[in-house]
Scaffold this motif. Structure first.
Motif, PDB file in Angstrom:
ATOM      1  N   ALA A  18      48.772  44.490  33.527  1.00 46.14           N
ATOM      2  CA  ALA A  18      49.613  43.542  34.262  1.00 46.14           C
ATOM      3  C   ALA A  18      48.994  43.226  35.617  1.00 46.14           C
ATOM      4  CB  ALA A  18      51.024  44.108  34.435  1.00 46.14           C
ATOM      5  N   GLU A  19      48.427  44.233  36.289  1.00 47.03           N
ATOM      6  CA  GLU A  19      47.786  43.991  37.577  1.00 47.03           C
ATOM      7  C   GLU A  19      46.590  43.078  37.400  1.00 47.03           C
ATOM      8  OE1 GLU A  19      44.996  46.611  40.350  1.00 47.03           O
ATOM      9  OE2 GLU A  19      47.053  47.307  40.347  1.00 47.03           O
ATOM     10  N   ASP A  20      45.822  43.285  36.348  1.00 47.00           N
ATOM     11  CA  ASP A  20      44.632  42.467  36.118  1.00 47.00           C
ATOM     12  C   ASP A  20      44.992  41.027  35.779  1.00 47.00           C
ATOM     13  OD1 ASP A  20      42.666  45.050  34.493  1.00 47.00           O
ATOM     14  OD2 ASP A  20      42.925  44.569  36.597  1.00 47.00           O
ATOM     15  N   LYS A  21      46.138  40.789  35.174  1.00 47.82           N
ATOM     16  CA  LYS A  21      46.526  39.444  34.744  1.00 47.82           C
ATOM     17  C   LYS A  21      47.156  38.629  35.870  1.00 47.82           C
ATOM     18  CE  LYS A  21      46.488  37.964  31.065  1.00 47.82           C
ATOM     19  NZ  LYS A  21      45.531  37.040  30.502  1.00 47.82           N
ATOM     20  N   TRP A  22      47.819  39.252  36.801  1.00 50.04           N
ATOM     21  CA  TRP A  22      48.526  38.549  37.858  1.00 50.04           C
ATOM     22  C   TRP A  22      47.574  38.232  38.983  1.00 50.04           C
ATOM     23  CZ3 TRP A  22      49.354  39.609  42.986  1.00 50.04           C
ATOM     24  CH2 TRP A  22      50.246  38.758  43.631  1.00 50.04           C
ATOM     25  N   PRO A  23      47.410  37.087  39.521  1.00 48.76           N
ATOM     26  CA  PRO A  23      48.013  35.795  39.228  1.00 48.76           C
ATOM     27  C   PRO A  23      47.091  34.890  38.407  1.00 48.76           C
ATOM     28  CG  PRO A  23      46.950  35.646  41.338  1.00 48.76           C
ATOM     29  CD  PRO A  23      46.654  37.021  40.771  1.00 48.76           C
ATOM     30  N   ILE A  24      46.244  35.458  37.593  1.00 52.80           N
ATOM     31  CA  ILE A  24      45.238  34.704  36.849  1.00 52.80           C
ATOM     32  C   ILE A  24      45.914  33.572  36.062  1.00 52.80           C
ATOM     33  CG2 ILE A  24      43.381  34.851  35.149  1.00 52.80           C
ATOM     34  CD1 ILE A  24      43.047  36.505  37.852  1.00 52.80           C
ATOM     35  N   THR A  46      36.752  37.483  39.843  1.00 54.83           N
ATOM     36  CA  THR A  46      35.332  37.483  40.179  1.00 54.83           C
ATOM     37  C   THR A  46      34.902  38.938  40.344  1.00 54.83           C
ATOM     38  OG1 THR A  46      35.625  37.469  42.588  1.00 54.83           O
ATOM     39  CG2 THR A  46      35.614  35.319  41.479  1.00 54.83           C
ATOM     40  N   SER A  47      33.636  39.150  40.583  1.00 58.21           N
ATOM     41  CA  SER A  47      33.164  40.518  40.797  1.00 58.21           C
ATOM     42  C   SER A  47      33.710  41.091  42.103  1.00 58.21           C
ATOM     43  CB  SER A  47      31.632  40.551  40.810  1.00 58.21           C
ATOM     44  OG  SER A  47      31.138  39.717  41.835  1.00 58.21           O
ATOM     45  N   ASN A  48      34.163  40.229  43.019  1.00 57.57           N
ATOM     46  CA  ASN A  48      34.703  40.675  44.306  1.00 57.57           C
ATOM     47  C   ASN A  48      36.229  40.710  44.343  1.00 57.57           C
ATOM     48  OD1 ASN A  48      32.133  40.919  45.424  1.00 57.57           O
ATOM     49  ND2 ASN A  48      32.087  38.754  45.957  1.00 57.57           N
ATOM     50  N   GLY A  49      36.899  40.377  43.273  1.00 56.76           N
ATOM     51  CA  GLY A  49      38.359  40.368  43.256  1.00 56.76           C
ATOM     52  C   GLY A  49      38.892  39.141  42.548  1.00 56.76           C
ATOM     53  N   VAL A  50      39.657  38.328  43.276  1.00 56.52           N
ATOM     54  CA  VAL A  50      40.274  37.127  42.715  1.00 56.52           C
ATOM     55  C   VAL A  50      39.976  35.957  43.647  1.00 56.52           C
ATOM     56  CG1 VAL A  50      42.471  36.041  42.074  1.00 56.52           C
ATOM     57  CG2 VAL A  50      42.104  38.459  41.604  1.00 56.52           C
ATOM     58  N   GLU A  51      39.727  34.794  43.061  1.00 53.45           N
ATOM     59  CA  GLU A  51      39.561  33.552  43.820  1.00 53.45           C
ATOM     60  C   GLU A  51      40.471  32.493  43.220  1.00 53.45           C
ATOM     61  OE1 GLU A  51      35.430  32.356  43.799  1.00 53.45           O
ATOM     62  OE2 GLU A  51      34.963  33.720  45.440  1.00 53.45           O
ATOM     63  N   SER A  88      39.982  33.014  48.642  1.00 54.18           N
ATOM     64  CA  SER A  88      38.807  33.855  48.414  1.00 54.18           C
ATOM     65  C   SER A  88      39.056  35.275  48.918  1.00 54.18           C
ATOM     66  CB  SER A  88      37.571  33.249  49.086  1.00 54.18           C
ATOM     67  OG  SER A  88      37.791  33.063  50.461  1.00 54.18           O
ATOM     68  N   ASP A  89      38.209  36.176  48.448  1.00 58.35           N
ATOM     69  CA  ASP A  89      38.273  37.590  48.848  1.00 58.35           C
ATOM     70  C   ASP A  89      39.647  38.205  48.614  1.00 58.35           C
ATOM     71  OD1 ASP A  89      35.591  37.453  49.754  1.00 58.35           O
ATOM     72  OD2 ASP A  89      36.280  36.622  51.660  1.00 58.35           O
ATOM     73  N   LEU A  90      40.365  37.735  47.605  1.00 63.79           N
ATOM     74  CA  LEU A  90      41.684  38.304  47.311  1.00 63.79           C
ATOM     75  C   LEU A  90      41.511  39.658  46.629  1.00 63.79           C
ATOM     76  CD1 LEU A  90      43.539  35.150  45.964  1.00 63.79           C
ATOM     77  CD2 LEU A  90      43.869  36.247  48.185  1.00 63.79           C
ATOM     78  N   LYS A  91      42.131  40.672  47.212  1.00 66.87           N
ATOM     79  CA  LYS A  91      42.059  42.035  46.687  1.00 66.87           C
ATOM     80  C   LYS A  91      43.478  42.539  46.437  1.00 66.87           C
ATOM     81  CE  LYS A  91      37.571  42.768  47.858  1.00 66.87           C
ATOM     82  NZ  LYS A  91      36.961  41.514  47.553  1.00 66.87           N
ATOM     83  N   TYR A  92      43.642  43.308  45.352  1.00 65.86           N
ATOM     84  CA  TYR A  92      44.935  43.921  45.055  1.00 65.86           C
ATOM     85  C   TYR A  92      45.187  45.043  46.053  1.00 65.86           C
ATOM     86  CZ  TYR A  92      45.046  41.465  40.595  1.00 65.86           C
ATOM     87  OH  TYR A  92      45.068  40.495  39.640  1.00 65.86           O
ATOM     88  N   ILE A  93      46.276  44.934  46.809  1.00 66.32           N
ATOM     89  CA  ILE A  93      46.695  46.011  47.706  1.00 66.32           C
ATOM     90  C   ILE A  93      47.525  47.005  46.902  1.00 66.32           C
ATOM     91  CG2 ILE A  93      48.013  46.564  49.797  1.00 66.32           C
ATOM     92  CD1 ILE A  93      45.314  44.961  50.137  1.00 66.32           C
ATOM     93  N   ASN A  94      48.350  46.497  46.057  1.00 67.73           N
ATOM     94  CA  ASN A  94      49.083  47.266  45.050  1.00 67.73           C
ATOM     95  C   ASN A  94      49.423  46.273  43.945  1.00 67.73           C
ATOM     96  OD1 ASN A  94      51.519  45.876  45.810  1.00 67.73           O
ATOM     97  ND2 ASN A  94      51.716  47.289  47.528  1.00 67.73           N
ATOM     98  N   LYS A  95      50.213  46.672  43.000  1.00 70.69           N
ATOM     99  CA  LYS A  95      50.507  45.766  41.875  1.00 70.69           C
ATOM    100  C   LYS A  95      51.301  44.541  42.306  1.00 70.69           C
ATOM    101  CE  LYS A  95      50.682  49.575  38.725  1.00 70.69           C
ATOM    102  NZ  LYS A  95      51.453  50.698  39.218  1.00 70.69           N
TER     103      LYS A  95
END
Length: 144
Positions: A18-24, A46-51, A88-95
């Motif tokens: 679920a964490e990997d899918k949101w907000p894809i 992306t390899s750096n998180g989410v864009e 850019s540079d979006l990183k999961y802080i938590n779910k």
């Protein structure tokens, strides 16, 4: 015992999934006042998180049509809005939260931002302008 382990493993993997899918996926950036879509944003890993990039722009007939990022600097200067990476540079802080940066194509300025999922397939975009000023925008999941 094996059954309990399997259930626990399934639960943990589903939370990680679920964490990997949101907000894809595709999301409507909503106008502050009308709540009508202004643009479609496509979020992807992306390899750096989410864009997130602009997939489509909905122009208001009363506004001037701007097709390029004329106020952007550097590599984004005069790039077409469609295809422009705005998150850019979006990183999961938590779910339940992503942190990164957002580009405002109207001004060319970049701000820190936080994305938080809401009920009814919406996202709250919290844009941090400076230490005192911040703004909330909303996105809704594009219906298939």
């Amino acid at each position: 015992m094996k059954k309990i382990f399997f259930i626990m493993l399934s639960l943990v993997s589903s939370l990680l999934y679920a964490e990997d899918k949101w907000p894809i996926g595709l999301w409507n950036m909503l106008d502050d006042f009308t709540e009508q879509p202004e643009a479609i944003i496509e979020f992807y890993r992306t390899s750096n998180g989410v864009e997130g990039k602009i997939n489509k722009v909905f122009y208001d007939p009363e506004d001037e049509v701007i097709e390029n990022c004329i106020h952007c600097v550097g590599e984004n200067k005069n790039k077409p809005l469609v295809g422009l990476i705005t998150f850019s540079d979006l990183k999961y802080i938590n779910k339940q939260k992503l942190e990164g940066t957002v580009l405002d194509p109207e001004t060319g300025k970049t701000y820190k931002c936080e994305l938080t999922p809401l009920k009814n397939n919406k996202i709250k975009l919290h844009v941090i302008v400076n230490r005192i000023l911040s703004e909330n925008r909303y996105l809704s999941q594009l219906k298939k």
